[in-house]
Write an enzyme that holds these catalytic residues in place. Structure first.
Site, PDB file in Angstrom:
ATOM      1  N   ARG A  48       0.806  -1.220   0.000  1.00 58.05           N
ATOM      2  CA  ARG A  48       0.000   0.000   0.000  1.00 58.05           C
ATOM      3  C   ARG A  48       0.842   1.274   0.000  1.00 58.05           C
ATOM      4  NH1 ARG A  48      -1.694   2.446   4.168  1.00 58.05           N
ATOM      5  NH2 ARG A  48      -1.645   0.641   5.543  1.00 58.05           N
ATOM      6  N   TYR A 102     -15.270  10.995 -18.944  1.00 61.20           N
ATOM      7  CA  TYR A 102     -15.655   9.645 -18.551  1.00 61.20           C
ATOM      8  C   TYR A 102     -16.721   9.676 -17.442  1.00 61.20           C
ATOM      9  CZ  TYR A 102     -15.251   4.900 -16.804  1.00 61.20           C
ATOM     10  OH  TYR A 102     -15.536   3.629 -16.395  1.00 61.20           O
ATOM     11  N   ASP A 174      -6.910  12.854 -18.765  1.00 65.94           N
ATOM     12  CA  ASP A 174      -7.162  11.424 -18.857  1.00 65.94           C
ATOM     13  C   ASP A 174      -6.767  11.026 -20.278  1.00 65.94           C
ATOM     14  OD1 ASP A 174      -8.297   8.921 -19.283  1.00 65.94           O
ATOM     15  OD2 ASP A 174     -10.008   9.306 -17.981  1.00 65.94           O
ATOM     16  N   LYS A 199      -7.615  -0.418 -20.051  1.00 65.84           N
ATOM     17  CA  LYS A 199      -7.837  -0.260 -21.483  1.00 65.84           C
ATOM     18  C   LYS A 199      -6.560  -0.618 -22.266  1.00 65.84           C
ATOM     19  CE  LYS A 199     -11.696   0.993 -19.746  1.00 65.84           C
ATOM     20  NZ  LYS A 199     -12.037   2.380 -19.450  1.00 65.84           N
TER      21      LYS A 199
HETATM   22  C1  LIG Z   1     -12.455   3.059 -18.305  1.00 66.70           C
HETATM   23  C2  LIG Z   1     -12.075   4.467 -18.189  1.00 66.70           C
HETATM   24  C3  LIG Z   1     -11.810   5.051 -16.940  1.00 66.70           C
HETATM   25  C4  LIG Z   1     -11.957   4.303 -15.639  1.00 66.70           C
HETATM   26  O1  LIG Z   1     -11.064   3.251 -15.531  1.00 66.70           O
HETATM   27  P1  LIG Z   1     -11.305   1.959 -14.606  1.00 66.70           P
HETATM   28  O2  LIG Z   1     -10.053   1.186 -14.794  1.00 66.70           O
HETATM   29  O3  LIG Z   1     -12.546   1.292 -15.078  1.00 66.70           O
HETATM   30  O4  LIG Z   1     -11.464   2.468 -13.210  1.00 66.70           O
HETATM   31  C5  LIG Z   1     -11.418   6.373 -16.910  1.00 66.70           C
HETATM   32  N1  LIG Z   1     -11.322   7.104 -18.038  1.00 66.70           N
HETATM   33  C6  LIG Z   1     -11.576   6.588 -19.252  1.00 66.70           C
HETATM   34  C7  LIG Z   1     -11.452   7.446 -20.459  1.00 66.70           C
HETATM   35  C8  LIG Z   1     -11.968   5.250 -19.368  1.00 66.70           C
HETATM   36  O5  LIG Z   1     -12.246   4.746 -20.576  1.00 66.70           O
END
Ligand SMILES: *Cc1c(COP(=O)(O)O)cnc(C)c1O
Length: 391
Positions: A48, A102, A174, A199
């Site tokens: 952690r 998102y 992001d 992703k």
């Molecule tokens: C899927 C996604 C997230 C969140 O990610 P998790 O791993 O599901 O918590 C954030 N931003 C974008 C653009 C995403 O596609």
């Protein structure tokens, strides 16, 4: 090894390997210890604290890919995003947020920020002037996401970064939809880059993880609260993520090559009324995308002609999977109106340009011919069944 001089595939293959000094194996060993010696050590390690050997070394790969000084790995994209937001935003602060981000990030702000007295403003549009006019005296952060989901709008990263710098505001992005293969926001002056590693970084639809890359100073600030919020990733999954990332550039480049060809094919199809892909010359921000991206990514959206029922179309696909997530090596499609954007009212969806026939397409590595064949047969199946019904 000087990371700046290494090519993208070399970074993917080698940077951040956990050394196996004992047996000299070709791949990183997994250190599963949750308990490490505390006497006579330089680092007090604990999962952690984000500093187990596998966490520490894989962070170097993330940093190398995003051209940052440092990076951290989290248990999910949302753990990375929520921890980063809470690291910099305090009671009384304000954040300017791109209007179509998102859903999870939007929910975090809309459902919880009031409890912490953190204020936020969603921009009207995505032009830099929309961000500028939303800035207040107490604005601490500007938060963007480009290309956007699901309409692949492009925000001018450099313009937003410059705006933030000129006002002494932290900028955060992001970068999930593009991936580090396609876009490096730090090169354009952005301070903090986040990914849902669920992703493209993971890329095989079998890992949930997240990352943050930034200066050492900002990473220290994030770490300071991260160790208390506790969103670390298990070392076993860190190791899986390292394995996946070795082929990141190979995968994403194959996927975006496919996407570009498929966007053109869909654009010329009489059953498709609209295609959203920054690689098409007709995309309003094509030139901007060209400036800040290497290629145009592997996500696109398209609108089926209204004579074709979108749910029937998805059911008729034989290879392409209707699926919630994205960015795996397998092609998937999603209907934003019934999945990612189902909680909005139909009016709000339409105001955002999301019709019931809009399909988001995460293009995989399959042979292009086979993807086209699958789409063709699905359209034909839906049109034929409609004709039979009519008779
Ligand atoms: C899927 C996604 C997230 C969140 O990610 P998790 O791993 O599901 O918590 C954030 N931003 C974008 C653009 C995403 O596609």
């Amino acid at each position: 090894m000087s990371k700046e001089k290494l090519g993208l595939n070399t970074i993917c293959a080698h940077v951040g390997e956990t050394p196996d000094k004992q047996f000299k194996g070709a791949v990183s060993p997994i250190y599963l210890s949750s308990s490490y010696e505390f006497m006579d050590v330089d680092v007090k390690r604990y999962p952690r604290y984000f500093n187990t050997p596998n966490q520490e070394y894989l962070s170097k790969k993330i940093a190398a890919l995003e051209h940052s000084e440092a990076a951290m790995i989290f248990g999910s994209g949302m753990a990375a995003i929520s921890t980063t937001l809470l690291a910099f935003l305090k009671s009384g602060d304000h954040v300017v947020v791109q209007n179509d981000i998102y859903g999870g990030t939007r929910n975090l702000m809309e459902e919880h920020f009031e409890n912490y007295q953190i204020d936020f403003t969603f921009t009207d549009g995505i032009h830099v002037s929309d961000f500028e006019k939303a800035i207040r005296e107490n604005t601490k952060m500007i938060y963007i996401e480009t290309p956007s989901n699901p309409l692949l709008k492009i925000v001018d990263i450099e313009a937003v970064a410059n705006l933030a710098k000129s006002r002494g505001i932290i900028s955060a992005i992001d970068n999930t939809f593009a991936s580090s293969v396609v876009q490096n926001p730090i090169d354009f002056g952005i301070d903090i880059v986040m990914h849902s590693a669920t992703k493209y970084y993971g890329g095989h639809s079998d890992i949930c993880a997240g990352t943050v890359a930034s200066s050492q100073e900002h990473i220290d600030t994030i770490w300071n609260i991260a160790k208390n919020l506790g969103g670390s990733l298990s070392d076993f999954t860190v190791w899986m993520l390292e394995r996946s990332m070795k082929t990141l550039a190979l995968r994403v480049n194959a996927q975006q090559k496919n996407a570009k060809k498929l966007a053109k094919y869909l654009n010329n199809h009489n059953a498709i009324s609209k295609v959203y892909y920054p690689g098409l010359k007709s995309h309003p921000d094509h030139l901007l995308a060209k400036k800040q991206m290497r290629g145009f990514g592997a996500m696109l959206s398209f609108e089926l002609h209204k004579r074709i029922d979108s749910q029937e179309f998805l059911k008729a696909l034989k290879m392409i999977k209707p699926s919630m997530s994205l960015a795996g090596i397998e092609s998937t499609m999603l209907l934003p109106a019934v999945a990612s954007h189902a909680l909005l009212t139909p009016e709000d969806r339409l105001a955002q340009g999301i019709t019931d026939n809009l399909i988001r397409f995460s293009v995989g590595i399959e042979d292009r011919r086979d993807l086209i064949k699958d789409i063709e047969q699905a359209i034909k199946t839906v049109e034929t069944s409609k004709l039979i019904e009519a008779n």
